[in-house]
Motif scaffolding. Structure first.
Motif, PDB file in Angstrom:
ATOM      1  N   TYR A 134       0.836  -1.211   0.000  1.00  0.00           N
ATOM      2  CA  TYR A 134       0.000   0.000   0.000  1.00  0.00           C
ATOM      3  C   TYR A 134       0.868   1.258   0.000  1.00  0.00           C
ATOM      4  O   TYR A 134       0.667   2.182  -0.787  1.00  0.00           O
ATOM      5  CB  TYR A 134      -0.871  -0.066   1.247  1.00  0.00           C
ATOM      6  CG  TYR A 134      -1.869   1.030   1.493  1.00  0.00           C
ATOM      7  CD1 TYR A 134      -3.218   0.810   1.249  1.00  0.00           C
ATOM      8  CD2 TYR A 134      -1.496   2.256   2.060  1.00  0.00           C
ATOM      9  CE1 TYR A 134      -4.168   1.771   1.541  1.00  0.00           C
ATOM     10  CE2 TYR A 134      -2.425   3.221   2.341  1.00  0.00           C
ATOM     11  CZ  TYR A 134      -3.764   2.975   2.085  1.00  0.00           C
ATOM     12  OH  TYR A 134      -4.701   3.946   2.377  1.00  0.00           O
ATOM     13  N   LEU A 135       1.872   1.284   0.887  1.00  0.00           N
ATOM     14  CA  LEU A 135       2.742   2.455   0.974  1.00  0.00           C
ATOM     15  C   LEU A 135       3.607   2.605  -0.269  1.00  0.00           C
ATOM     16  O   LEU A 135       3.904   3.727  -0.702  1.00  0.00           O
ATOM     17  CB  LEU A 135       3.615   2.373   2.222  1.00  0.00           C
ATOM     18  CG  LEU A 135       2.869   2.503   3.547  1.00  0.00           C
ATOM     19  CD1 LEU A 135       3.819   2.262   4.718  1.00  0.00           C
ATOM     20  CD2 LEU A 135       2.209   3.870   3.684  1.00  0.00           C
ATOM     21  N   GLY A 136       4.006   1.479  -0.840  1.00  0.00           N
ATOM     22  CA  GLY A 136       4.761   1.560  -2.084  1.00  0.00           C
ATOM     23  C   GLY A 136       3.953   2.208  -3.194  1.00  0.00           C
ATOM     24  O   GLY A 136       4.466   3.060  -3.946  1.00  0.00           O
ATOM     25  N   VAL A 137       2.676   1.838  -3.292  1.00  0.00           N
ATOM     26  CA  VAL A 137       1.795   2.447  -4.296  1.00  0.00           C
ATOM     27  C   VAL A 137       1.572   3.925  -3.983  1.00  0.00           C
ATOM     28  O   VAL A 137       1.653   4.789  -4.871  1.00  0.00           O
ATOM     29  CB  VAL A 137       0.447   1.694  -4.354  1.00  0.00           C
ATOM     30  CG1 VAL A 137      -0.563   2.444  -5.231  1.00  0.00           C
ATOM     31  CG2 VAL A 137       0.640   0.280  -4.874  1.00  0.00           C
ATOM     32  N   MET A 138       1.311   4.236  -2.726  1.00  0.00           N
ATOM     33  CA  MET A 138       1.013   5.611  -2.349  1.00  0.00           C
ATOM     34  C   MET A 138       2.210   6.523  -2.584  1.00  0.00           C
ATOM     35  O   MET A 138       2.081   7.624  -3.142  1.00  0.00           O
ATOM     36  CB  MET A 138       0.566   5.661  -0.879  1.00  0.00           C
ATOM     37  CG  MET A 138      -0.065   6.982  -0.470  1.00  0.00           C
ATOM     38  SD  MET A 138      -1.134   6.832   0.990  1.00  0.00           S
ATOM     39  CE  MET A 138       0.076   6.504   2.261  1.00  0.00           C
ATOM     40  N   ARG A 139       3.394   6.086  -2.188  1.00  0.00           N
ATOM     41  CA  ARG A 139       4.595   6.895  -2.413  1.00  0.00           C
ATOM     42  C   ARG A 139       4.844   7.097  -3.906  1.00  0.00           C
ATOM     43  O   ARG A 139       5.274   8.174  -4.338  1.00  0.00           O
ATOM     44  CB  ARG A 139       5.799   6.213  -1.757  1.00  0.00           C
ATOM     45  CG  ARG A 139       5.772   6.243  -0.230  1.00  0.00           C
ATOM     46  CD  ARG A 139       6.868   5.374   0.361  1.00  0.00           C
ATOM     47  NE  ARG A 139       8.178   5.842  -0.050  1.00  0.00           N
ATOM     48  CZ  ARG A 139       9.261   5.070  -0.090  1.00  0.00           C
ATOM     49  NH1 ARG A 139       9.179   3.776   0.217  1.00  0.00           N
ATOM     50  NH2 ARG A 139      10.428   5.571  -0.446  1.00  0.00           N
ATOM     51  N   ARG A 140       4.585   6.062  -4.705  1.00  0.00           N
ATOM     52  CA  ARG A 140       4.791   6.198  -6.142  1.00  0.00           C
ATOM     53  C   ARG A 140       3.790   7.176  -6.755  1.00  0.00           C
ATOM     54  O   ARG A 140       4.138   7.978  -7.624  1.00  0.00           O
ATOM     55  CB  ARG A 140       4.688   4.827  -6.816  1.00  0.00           C
ATOM     56  CG  ARG A 140       5.154   4.834  -8.263  1.00  0.00           C
ATOM     57  CD  ARG A 140       5.206   3.443  -8.841  1.00  0.00           C
ATOM     58  NE  ARG A 140       5.535   3.496 -10.259  1.00  0.00           N
ATOM     59  CZ  ARG A 140       5.504   2.445 -11.080  1.00  0.00           C
ATOM     60  NH1 ARG A 140       5.165   1.248 -10.594  1.00  0.00           N
ATOM     61  NH2 ARG A 140       5.804   2.579 -12.362  1.00  0.00           N
ATOM     62  N   LEU A 141       2.537   7.116  -6.282  1.00  0.00           N
ATOM     63  CA  LEU A 141       1.524   8.066  -6.768  1.00  0.00           C
ATOM     64  C   LEU A 141       1.941   9.504  -6.482  1.00  0.00           C
ATOM     65  O   LEU A 141       1.729  10.402  -7.298  1.00  0.00           O
ATOM     66  CB  LEU A 141       0.173   7.774  -6.112  1.00  0.00           C
ATOM     67  CG  LEU A 141      -0.614   6.600  -6.672  1.00  0.00           C
ATOM     68  CD1 LEU A 141      -1.669   6.141  -5.681  1.00  0.00           C
ATOM     69  CD2 LEU A 141      -1.267   6.976  -8.002  1.00  0.00           C
ATOM     70  N   TRP A 142       2.530   9.727  -5.319  1.00  0.00           N
ATOM     71  CA  TRP A 142       2.938  11.082  -4.940  1.00  0.00           C
ATOM     72  C   TRP A 142       4.102  11.607  -5.771  1.00  0.00           C
ATOM     73  O   TRP A 142       4.294  12.814  -5.877  1.00  0.00           O
ATOM     74  CB  TRP A 142       3.335  11.107  -3.466  1.00  0.00           C
ATOM     75  CG  TRP A 142       2.179  11.071  -2.519  1.00  0.00           C
ATOM     76  CD1 TRP A 142       0.910  11.523  -2.732  1.00  0.00           C
ATOM     77  CD2 TRP A 142       2.200  10.584  -1.176  1.00  0.00           C
ATOM     78  NE1 TRP A 142       0.141  11.337  -1.616  1.00  0.00           N
ATOM     79  CE2 TRP A 142       0.907  10.766  -0.640  1.00  0.00           C
ATOM     80  CE3 TRP A 142       3.183  10.005  -0.375  1.00  0.00           C
ATOM     81  CZ2 TRP A 142       0.575  10.403   0.661  1.00  0.00           C
ATOM     82  CZ3 TRP A 142       2.858   9.635   0.925  1.00  0.00           C
ATOM     83  CH2 TRP A 142       1.562   9.835   1.440  1.00  0.00           C
TER      84      TRP A 142
END
Length: 357
Positions: A134-142
């Motif tokens: 989840y955090l990997g996806v969120m950081r990439r989105l940012w």
């Protein structure tokens, strides 16, 4: 780097000696007063906690941010309750509307049973693996400059994208806590600051060294936060008397005990070795309540407690989460002498370090 002081706000006026500030209903007037009290006392950030039955954190922080000027909001966030794409947009939006006053505290849930009340039946170890994805996806989105596909164990996205990026670059600071292998693996890879319960200096130094080594495998240099409940009074004797009164209140409250996590197990094992550690670290209250609610206490005059906290600062702890058992009254009291003494002492240490370098 200047020391940061973190408090904790709630939405319903607490009654008497209390452990928690986030249960109950919602009082907008109390929330406004409580946030402003922290800002006026010199706190830098406040934690907005999370229970499956409590007021929603982004809404709580948005209202408080609209009534404060400098106070930042450390919002507790559970990966898996909403999609990481929505979470990324929500956080980025709040970051802009608050002028960069957002931090996130990543948590996996208190117990499996409480998590099930939100419709989430993954066990805790699985939740940490999901949180890492989840955090990997969120950081990439940012940080991504184009849409991307993601096909993982828990999430699948085609052309994932957010047009709104955080105001803070590359994104708001991510905190996490926990002592299990799953928590440490997730935090080492994805989070910026490891939030610790207040343990003795030796145990804290050992945990910091271990986590630095874990984070280094990902090319990361972590920060550290530690939580205490200061119990202060004009004289040391009065402070110890106050601590014993609070302990009696907690013992008489007969608070329900919940399943313990690894951090609570560590704390209770340390408490079993003795009531007082490193002169001021008082653990009988933590023992009485099953190590709930960050109940490691530092007891003494404001200067004595500040000096005890500065020993952790010298070890590399950059922020302190402090709260009392009289939430509003203690917030004001901490602002009179304790917070100024802590910040002045940290600046003196920074000057020392700069000269030595």
């Amino acid at each position: 780097m200047p020391v940061k002081v973190i408090g904790m706000i709630g939405v319903d006026p607490p009654k008497g000696t209390t452990l928690h500030v986030i249960a109950g209903g919602v009082s907008a007037s109390f929330l406004k007063e409580f946030a402003q009290t922290h800002e006026n006392a010199g706190f830098d950030h406040v934690l907005v906690g999370y229970y499956s039955s409590s007021a929603e954190g982004f809404n709580v922080a948005s209202y408080a941010a609209a009534h404060t000027k400098t106070l930042s909001y450390l919002i507790a966030h559970r990966p898996g309750v909403v999609s990481p794409t929505l979470a990324a947009r929500s956080a980025a939006t709040f970051d802009h509307l608050s002028n960069g006053r957002l931090l996130l505290h990543i948590i996996s849930g208190v117990t499996d049973k409480e998590q099930e009340s939100e419709g989430d039946f993954l066990k805790k170890d699985d939740r940490y693996r999901r949180a890492a994805e989840y955090l990997g996806v969120m950081r990439r989105l940012w940080t991504a400059d184009a849409p991307f596909d993601h096909h993982g164990e828990f999430y699948r996205f085609n052309a994932a994208w957010t047009a709104v990026k955080p105001l803070q670059k590359p994104y708001p600071k991510l905190f996490f806590g926990g002592a299990s292998e799953g928590a440490l693996e997730m935090g080492a890879e994805h989070c910026d600051s490891y939030a610790l319960y207040g343990e003795p200096l030796k145990e804290t130094a050992d945990r910091m060294a271990d986590f630095r080594a874990r984070a280094a495998k990902f090319g990361r240099t972590p920060g550290f936060n530690i939580s205490f409940r200061p119990i202060i009074a004009p004289t040391e004797g009065e402070a110890w008397d106050k601590a014993r009164r609070i302990l009696a209140d907690m013992e008489n409250a007969n608070l329900p005990r919940h399943a313990q996590d690894k951090s609570a197990e560590r704390m209770l094992a340390i408490a079993a070795r003795g009531d007082v550690h490193d002169e001021r670290l008082y653990l009988p209250i933590a023992k009485a309540v099953g190590a709930k609610g960050n109940t490691s206490c530092l007891v003494g005059t404001p200067q004595q407690v500040a000096d005890a906290m500065l020993k952790y600062y010298r070890m590399g702890v950059q922020s302190f989460l402090i709260r009392g058992f009289d939430p509003v009254g203690d917030t004001t009291e901490f602002g009179r002498e304790l917070i100024p003494a802590l910040k002045e002492g940290a600046l003196a240490i920074d000057r020392e370090t700069a000269v030595a370098a």
